[in-house]
Design a protein around this motif. Sequence first.
Motif: not given
Length: 127
Positions: A59-74
Amino acid sequence: QVQLVESGGGLVQTGGSLRLSCAASGRTFSAYAMGWFRQAPGKEREFVATINGSGSRSLHADSVKGRFTISRDNAKNTVYLQMNSLKPEDTAVYYCAADPASGSWYIVRSAYEYANWGQGTQVTVSS
Protein backbone atom coordinates in the motif's frame (compact mmCIF):
# COMPACT_ATOMS: atom_id res chain seq x y z
CA GLN A 1 14.10 -6.43 18.88
CA VAL A 2 14.66 -6.09 15.15
CA GLN A 3 17.70 -4.04 14.19
CA LEU A 4 17.31 -1.92 11.05
CA VAL A 5 20.07 -0.33 8.98
CA GLU A 6 19.06 2.14 6.29
CA SER A 7 21.00 3.39 3.29
CA GLY A 8 20.53 5.01 -0.10
CA GLY A 9 19.57 8.55 0.78
CA GLY A 10 21.19 11.52 -0.85
CA LEU A 11 20.78 14.62 -2.98
CA VAL A 12 18.97 14.42 -6.30
CA GLN A 13 17.46 16.94 -8.68
CA THR A 14 13.76 17.21 -9.44
CA GLY A 15 12.62 14.32 -11.61
CA GLY A 16 15.45 12.08 -10.51
CA SER A 17 15.40 8.72 -8.76
CA LEU A 18 16.76 7.12 -5.62
CA ARG A 19 16.43 3.68 -4.09
CA LEU A 20 16.42 3.36 -0.33
CA SER A 21 17.38 0.10 1.35
CA CYS A 22 16.68 -1.17 4.84
CA ALA A 23 18.49 -4.26 6.08
CA ALA A 24 16.88 -6.06 9.01
CA SER A 25 18.02 -8.61 11.54
CA GLY A 26 15.92 -11.59 12.60
CA ARG A 27 15.25 -15.13 11.42
CA THR A 28 11.56 -14.57 10.70
CA PHE A 29 11.81 -11.52 8.45
CA SER A 30 9.17 -12.96 6.12
CA ALA A 31 6.67 -12.65 8.97
CA TYR A 32 7.34 -8.93 9.45
CA ALA A 33 5.26 -6.25 7.85
CA MET A 34 7.58 -3.43 6.83
CA GLY A 35 6.93 0.23 6.29
CA TRP A 36 8.48 3.47 5.13
CA PHE A 37 7.67 6.79 6.77
CA ARG A 38 9.08 10.25 6.27
CA GLN A 39 9.38 13.45 8.24
CA ALA A 40 10.11 16.86 6.77
CA PRO A 41 11.32 19.80 8.87
CA GLY A 42 8.46 21.29 10.85
CA LYS A 43 6.07 18.49 9.92
CA GLU A 44 4.82 15.32 11.57
CA ARG A 45 6.00 11.91 10.49
CA GLU A 46 3.82 10.61 7.66
CA PHE A 47 3.11 7.24 6.14
CA VAL A 48 4.73 6.51 2.79
CA ALA A 49 4.30 2.80 2.03
CA THR A 50 3.96 -0.64 3.59
CA ILE A 51 4.41 -4.23 2.45
CA ASN A 52 3.36 -7.48 4.07
CA GLY A 53 5.77 -10.19 5.14
CA SER A 54 5.40 -12.34 2.03
CA GLY A 55 5.69 -9.36 -0.31
CA SER A 56 2.36 -10.16 -1.95
CA ARG A 57 0.52 -7.04 -0.80
CA SER A 58 1.53 -3.41 -0.52
CA LEU A 59 0.00 0.00 0.00
CA HIS A 60 1.30 3.44 -0.92
CA ALA A 61 0.27 6.87 0.25
CA ASP A 62 -1.65 8.92 -2.29
CA SER A 63 1.13 11.50 -2.35
CA VAL A 64 3.62 8.96 -3.71
CA LYS A 65 1.40 6.50 -5.57
CA GLY A 66 2.63 5.93 -9.10
CA ARG A 67 6.07 7.32 -8.27
CA PHE A 68 7.32 5.24 -5.34
CA THR A 69 7.34 1.46 -5.05
CA ILE A 70 8.01 -0.57 -1.92
CA SER A 71 9.45 -4.06 -2.33
CA ARG A 72 11.35 -6.64 -0.33
CA ASP A 73 13.85 -9.44 -0.74
CA ASN A 74 13.30 -11.87 2.10
CA ALA A 75 16.41 -13.86 1.20
CA LYS A 76 18.41 -10.72 2.00
CA ASN A 77 16.26 -9.53 4.90
CA THR A 78 15.93 -6.23 3.07
CA VAL A 79 13.11 -3.87 2.16
CA TYR A 80 13.44 -1.23 -0.56
CA LEU A 81 11.78 1.99 -1.56
CA GLN A 82 12.24 2.89 -5.21
CA MET A 83 11.58 6.59 -5.65
CA ASN A 84 11.08 7.98 -9.15
CA SER A 85 9.98 11.37 -10.44
CA LEU A 86 11.14 12.99 -7.24
CA LYS A 87 9.80 16.40 -6.27
CA PRO A 88 11.13 19.00 -3.83
CA GLU A 89 8.21 18.20 -1.51
CA ASP A 90 9.62 14.67 -1.15
CA THR A 91 12.54 16.13 0.79
CA ALA A 92 12.53 14.53 4.24
CA VAL A 93 14.20 12.06 6.52
CA TYR A 94 12.95 8.61 5.53
CA TYR A 95 12.51 5.95 8.20
CA CYS A 96 12.19 2.20 7.87
CA ALA A 97 10.03 0.30 10.37
CA ALA A 98 9.31 -3.35 11.17
CA ASP A 99 6.37 -5.05 12.88
CA PRO A 100 7.45 -8.52 14.06
CA ALA A 101 3.94 -9.28 15.31
CA SER A 102 2.16 -8.83 11.97
CA GLY A 103 2.67 -12.25 10.39
CA SER A 104 3.18 -12.81 6.67
CA TRP A 105 -0.21 -11.62 5.39
CA TYR A 106 -1.14 -8.33 7.02
CA ILE A 107 0.01 -4.93 5.87
CA VAL A 108 0.45 -2.30 8.57
CA ARG A 109 -0.42 1.32 7.87
CA SER A 110 -0.23 2.86 11.33
CA ALA A 111 3.05 4.03 12.81
CA TYR A 112 1.77 2.97 16.22
CA GLU A 113 1.90 -0.69 15.20
CA TYR A 114 5.60 -0.62 14.43
CA ALA A 115 7.87 -1.53 17.32
CA ASN A 116 11.20 -1.21 15.51
CA TRP A 117 12.58 1.79 13.66
CA GLY A 118 15.72 2.64 11.77
CA GLN A 119 17.75 5.79 12.31
CA GLY A 120 16.53 7.41 9.11
CA THR A 121 18.21 8.52 5.91
CA GLN A 122 18.06 12.01 4.43
CA VAL A 123 16.55 12.53 0.99
CA THR A 124 16.93 15.99 -0.50
CA VAL A 125 15.38 16.93 -3.83
CA SER A 126 16.59 20.18 -5.36
CA SER A 127 14.68 22.23 -7.90
